[in-house]
Write a protein that holds these residues in place. Sequence first.
Motif, short mmCIF file in Angstrom:
data_model
loop_
_atom_site.label_atom_id
_atom_site.label_comp_id
_atom_site.label_asym_id
_atom_site.label_seq_id
_atom_site.Cartn_x
_atom_site.Cartn_y
_atom_site.Cartn_z
N ILE A 1 0.64 -1.22 -0.21
CA ILE A 1 -0.08 0.17 0.00
C ILE A 1 0.73 1.21 0.14
N GLN A 2 1.91 1.15 0.70
CA GLN A 2 2.91 2.63 0.83
C GLN A 2 3.37 2.67 -0.49
N THR A 3 3.76 1.76 -0.92
CA THR A 3 4.43 1.96 -2.43
C THR A 3 3.39 2.66 -3.72
N ASN A 4 2.25 2.06 -3.33
CA ASN A 4 0.87 2.93 -4.09
C ASN A 4 0.63 4.41 -3.87
N MET A 5 1.13 4.52 -2.45
CA MET A 5 0.96 5.91 -2.17
C MET A 5 2.05 6.69 -2.60
N ASP A 6 3.12 6.32 -2.67
CA ASP A 6 4.60 7.14 -2.91
C ASP A 6 4.43 7.33 -4.53
N VAL A 7 3.84 6.35 -5.29
CA VAL A 7 3.57 6.33 -6.56
C VAL A 7 2.86 7.49 -6.89
N GLN A 8 1.71 7.67 -6.15
CA GLN A 8 0.70 8.55 -6.25
C GLN A 8 1.09 10.00 -6.08
N LYS A 9 1.95 10.18 -4.89
CA LYS A 9 2.61 11.24 -4.74
C LYS A 9 3.23 11.96 -5.88
N VAL A 10 4.18 11.07 -6.08
CA VAL A 10 5.12 11.35 -7.31
C VAL A 10 4.39 11.65 -8.64
N THR A 11 3.21 10.94 -8.95
CA THR A 11 2.43 11.50 -10.19
C THR A 11 1.62 12.78 -9.91
N GLU A 12 1.10 13.08 -8.62
CA GLU A 12 0.53 14.43 -8.34
C GLU A 12 1.67 15.31 -8.45
N LEU A 13 2.83 15.36 -8.11
CA LEU A 13 3.78 16.28 -8.05
C LEU A 13 4.36 16.46 -9.53
N HIS A 14 4.37 15.61 -10.25
CA HIS A 14 4.66 15.64 -11.77
C HIS A 14 3.41 16.57 -12.38
N SER A 15 2.43 16.15 -12.28
CA SER A 15 1.13 16.88 -12.84
C SER A 15 1.13 18.28 -12.29
N ALA A 16 1.52 18.53 -10.97
CA ALA A 16 1.61 19.81 -10.62
C ALA A 16 2.59 20.68 -11.28
N ALA A 17 3.74 20.14 -11.61
CA ALA A 17 4.73 20.66 -12.28
C ALA A 17 4.45 21.30 -13.70
N ASN A 18 3.48 20.22 -14.17
CA ASN A 18 2.92 20.45 -15.63
C ASN A 18 1.83 21.56 -15.64
N ILE A 19 1.11 21.80 -14.68
CA ILE A 19 0.11 22.80 -14.58
C ILE A 19 0.28 24.05 -14.54
N ILE A 20 1.48 24.39 -13.86
CA ILE A 20 1.85 25.81 -13.73
C ILE A 20 2.59 26.23 -14.94
N ASP A 21 1.76 27.43 -15.62
CA ASP A 21 2.61 27.94 -16.89
C ASP A 21 2.16 29.65 -16.97
N GLN A 22 3.18 30.11 -16.69
CA GLN A 22 2.98 31.41 -16.39
C GLN A 22 2.47 32.09 -17.94
N SER A 23 2.72 31.87 -19.01
CA SER A 23 2.01 32.39 -20.15
C SER A 23 0.49 32.19 -19.89
N VAL A 24 -0.02 31.07 -19.66
CA VAL A 24 -1.54 30.96 -19.52
C VAL A 24 -1.98 31.89 -18.33
N TRP A 25 -1.34 32.03 -17.37
CA TRP A 25 -1.69 32.69 -16.20
C TRP A 25 -1.70 34.30 -16.78
N ASP A 26 -0.67 34.61 -17.34
CA ASP A 26 -0.62 35.81 -17.84
C ASP A 26 -1.92 36.22 -18.72
N GLN A 27 -2.51 35.39 -19.72
CA GLN A 27 -3.60 35.34 -20.40
C GLN A 27 -4.87 35.42 -19.59
N TYR A 28 -4.81 34.65 -18.56
CA TYR A 28 -6.05 34.48 -17.81
C TYR A 28 -6.29 35.76 -16.86
N SER A 29 -5.17 36.25 -16.30
CA SER A 29 -5.08 37.55 -15.18
C SER A 29 -5.32 38.82 -16.30
N ALA A 30 -5.10 38.71 -17.44
CA ALA A 30 -4.93 39.90 -18.29
C ALA A 30 -6.37 40.65 -18.06
#
Length: 131
Positions: A1-30
């Motif tokens: 179970i712990q291994t699955n949780m660790d894999v899930q956390k790594v997946t979530e972290l990788h997804s978080a890194a891909n979500i942050i996009d300053q150019s998209v933010w600039d367009q959104y916040s304009a």
Amino acid sequence: IQTNMDVQKVTELHSAANIIDQSVWDQYSATRPYLAPSPQAEAGRIILSNREAILKDTIKRGDFDDEVKLDETLRSLVHILMDASEESKTQGRDDNDIGRLAAFLDERMCVPRDMGAMSAASIKQLAHEMS
């Protein structure tokens, strides 16, 4: 179970890194002048505007027992999010407490009710970096 949780956390972290996009933010916040200039700063703004409720919830749940220290940690976390420079992350702060608080907020917040995905992802990244 712990291994699955660790894999899930790594997946979530990788997804978080891909979500942050300053150019998209600039367009959104304009067309939204009330937003901060970056997703990280927006996360800091939201945390600061909800400071009292966050302090109360964190104390109630027993993650911190010293409200003064918690308030200092919260302010340090907000400073790091709003500054976003590497120097702000290494200015003699208690990384363990900041990481614990960021992880607590990451677990407790709800996207999009509490904040947007990019801002929430910046807290997830900070929690990982500071832990």
